[in-house]
Design an enzyme around this catalytic site. Structure first.
Site, short mmCIF file in Angstrom:
data_model
loop_
_atom_site.label_atom_id
_atom_site.label_comp_id
_atom_site.label_asym_id
_atom_site.label_seq_id
_atom_site.Cartn_x
_atom_site.Cartn_y
_atom_site.Cartn_z
N SER A 260 38.73 32.19 35.67
CA SER A 260 38.60 32.09 37.13
C SER A 260 37.18 31.94 37.66
O SER A 260 37.01 31.70 38.85
CB SER A 260 39.25 33.30 37.80
OG SER A 260 40.64 33.15 37.81
N SER B 258 40.58 31.12 39.94
CA SER B 258 40.85 31.66 41.26
C SER B 258 39.62 31.80 42.15
O SER B 258 39.76 31.90 43.36
CB SER B 258 41.53 33.02 41.12
OG SER B 258 40.65 33.95 40.53
N LYS C 98 33.39 37.14 46.46
CA LYS C 98 34.84 36.92 46.35
C LYS C 98 35.59 38.05 47.06
O LYS C 98 35.17 39.21 47.02
CB LYS C 98 35.21 36.87 44.86
CG LYS C 98 36.63 36.38 44.58
CD LYS C 98 36.88 36.23 43.08
CE LYS C 98 38.28 35.72 42.79
NZ LYS C 98 38.51 35.53 41.35
#
Lengths: 96, 478
Positions: B177, B153, B78
């Protein structure tokens, strides 16, 4: 209803420049969000009530100030991330 | 090589048996990632040194030494996790051009295993969102239906795994997330216990809630990746000490009692298809001999309200560091103050601005007691509710999300509607307990099969319990 004046105060506190249109939009968003989160108001009436205190109170996490990096080891790399630097310092506009 | 069928576990066996090399494996995943990424946009950057990393892994393997299960395994990372020398932007314009000056602890640990980092995965800007639509690089699409969001997310991480663009990925989870995109994309997502995995070198959103964790194809893979990244780190002061290791190592039971907070789960606003799937999954677990029990968590319904006070408060504080002085972007004006305001006004997207302002509001004098302090008090009540519930049950189960993947653009105009999708995932972050989403089947919408997920929650440091029950559900669904 949150006033535009309040949104402008938050704009200043947050250091975020916005257009008038966006501030008006935020005013609307704030109304629905604050209305929703306000449902907790009635759950706790007395903030000093001991049954509402944490089960696991916070404690400070300390460490010895040792094993420091060799001086200057990261200086160049970190300075390079700054948009403006000069002679080993990060450069900003004068404040006074 | 059939990359669709490979898992970390099986790829590791093949690498050990020299059926193929890490270079072969990496190049197969890279090729597919590049191809699929054109439509899906799971990666915002694919690294140019993947082959070099894989060669290093192959060297370690050829030396015949004991290798980690992660050695030579291609992963997606990420974009809020620092890898030294690589760009890291949290998918925000304000960090355009920022190059990480050091490795996050989780990266350091993975580098020690010679895992291969394929690239930076797309995400909602500063991890604020549930759809990966707020990224400055444009939205990620759901591999199961390109007109829908992958969740967020960590939507890029989950999509990268679901499209076979990586064997597994790292994400971060502040209110769901990792788990919600896991469920939307049909992969496993684990939010570890607060303090189990170091956050050093991971861009902070809400420090009392943030955790880093794995996204993988199987529970077993999630466990392998979790094992590789967990552990105490003196550089994260909320990282836990050796005491907890004992709890974690506790033997797992054969049969569990699963608690279902009925009034919370069977509430309004939950898709009927999601509920049917949830009940069917409970039946499957019952058939294996697990017990299911209705429990009451009376204050769980306040979780989302508490979360949307505490999270913006902490985020507004954490994001104060992005000021055009130290990192990334600078928009110049005539005074230092207006440099800050212009830089942040230009560099932060809409959702970030909204949350920073909301945080400033709930923390400002006059509102501090009414919002922030009350939220902290209610958070403590929710924690005690969980503690009480876990006296009776081993595990708590809910759907991961009240709805399957929604359409791109469907919720972006109404922030509150977007926030409501976090209803089932937020409580674990507030209580600091571990939670995992496991694929539980599909729901047909408009001719497409959309994945669903079942969420399991366990007491602090009992990830092992989650892995055991998760594997049971997985076997039932095969």
């Amino acid at each position: 209803m949150i006033e535009l004046k309040e949104i402008e105060k938050l704009e200043e506190l947050s250091r975020i420049e916005m257009t008038l249109d966006e501030k008006k939009e935020l005013q609307k968003d704030f109304e629905s969000i604050l209305d929703y989160v306000s449902e907790i108001q009635g759950v706790v009436t007395d903030l000093n009530d001991s049954s509402k205190q944490p089960l696991d109170p916070l404690h400070n996490v300390m460490r010895e100030d040792n094993n420091a990096n060799e001086e200057g080891l990261y200086t160049d790399r970190i300075l390079k991330s700054a948009p403006k630097n000069e002679k080993g310092y990060i450069k900003v506009k004068k404040i006074l | 090589m059939d990359i669709e069928k490979l898992t970390i576990k099986t790829a590791h066996e093949h690498l050990k048996n020299k059926d193929f090399s890490s270079v072969d494996l990496t190049e197969s995943f890279l090729q597919n990632a590049v191809e699929k990424n054109k439509d899906i946009n799971a990666y915002v950057e694919i690294f140019d040194d993947c082959k070099k990393q894989a060669e290093l892994a192959d060297k370690v393997i050829s030396e015949g030494k004991e290798i980690s299960s992660l050695t030579g395994i291609p992963l997606a990372i990420k974009d809020n996790i620092l890898i030294e020398g690589k760009s890291a932007t949290s998918c925000s314009k304000i960090l355009n051009g920022y190059i990480a000056t050091y490795d996050a602890t989780v990266i350091e640990k993975l580098k020690a295993t010679n895992a291969v980092f394929l690239g930076r995965a797309n995400m909602d800007e500063f991890a604020m969102g549930g759809s990966t639509e707020t990224s400055c690089y444009g939205p990620t699409k759901n591999p199961h239906d390109l007109t829908r969001v992958p969740g967020g997310s960590s939507g890029g991480s989950a999509s990268a795994v679901a499209m076979n663009g990586a064997l597994a990925a790292l994400g971060s989870d502040t209110g769901g997330s990792i788990r919600q995109p896991g469920s939307f994309c049909g992969v496993v997502g684990l939010k570890p216990t607060y303090g189990a995995v170091s956050r050093f070198g991971v861009m902070a959103m809400a420090s009392s809630l943030d955790q880093v964790g794995p996204i993988a194809k199987t529970v077993e893979d999630a466990e392998l990746l979790f094992e590789a990244i967990r552990g105490y780190d003196s550089k994260d002061s909320m990282s836990t000490n050796a005491e907890v290791e004992k709890v974690y190592k506790r033997e797992s039971k054969e049969k569990y009692t699963i608690g279902v907070p009925a009034d919370f789960v069977y509430a309004e606003g939950v898709d009927q298809g999601v509920l049917d799937n949830f009940k069917a999954s409970l039946e499957k677990l019952k058939n294996l001999g697990h017990k299911v029990k209705e429990i009451s968590l009376p204050n769980l319904k306040y979780s989302l309200a508490v979360y949307y006070i505490i999270m913006p408060a902490e985020a507004s504080t954490n994001l104060a560091r992005f000021d055009g002085v130290r990192f990334g972007l600078l928009k110049e004006s005539d005074t230092l103050f207006s440099d800050y305001a212009k830089t942040r006004g230009f560099g932060f997207g809409k959702e970030v601005r909204r949350r920073v302002m909301l945080g400033a509001y709930v923390l400002s004098s006059g509102y501090y007691d009414a919002y922030y302090n009350k939220a902290v008090a209610v958070r403590n009540i929710i924690k005690s509710d969980f503690k009480k519930a876990f006296e009776d049950v081993d595990i708590i189960a809910t759907p991961t999300s009240p709805i399957p993947a929604f359409k791109i653009g469907e919720k972006s105009a109404d922030p509150l509607q977007m926030y409501l999708a976090d209803i089932f995932t937020v409580p674990a972050n507030l209580a600091g307990i571990p939670a995992m989403s496991v694929p539980s089947g599909f729901l047909e919408k408009e001719g497409k099969n959309l994945p669903l997920g079942m969420q399991f929650l366990a007491p602090h440091f009992q990830e092992k319990t989650l892995f055991a029950i998760g594997k049971d559900l997985e076997v039932q669904n095969k």
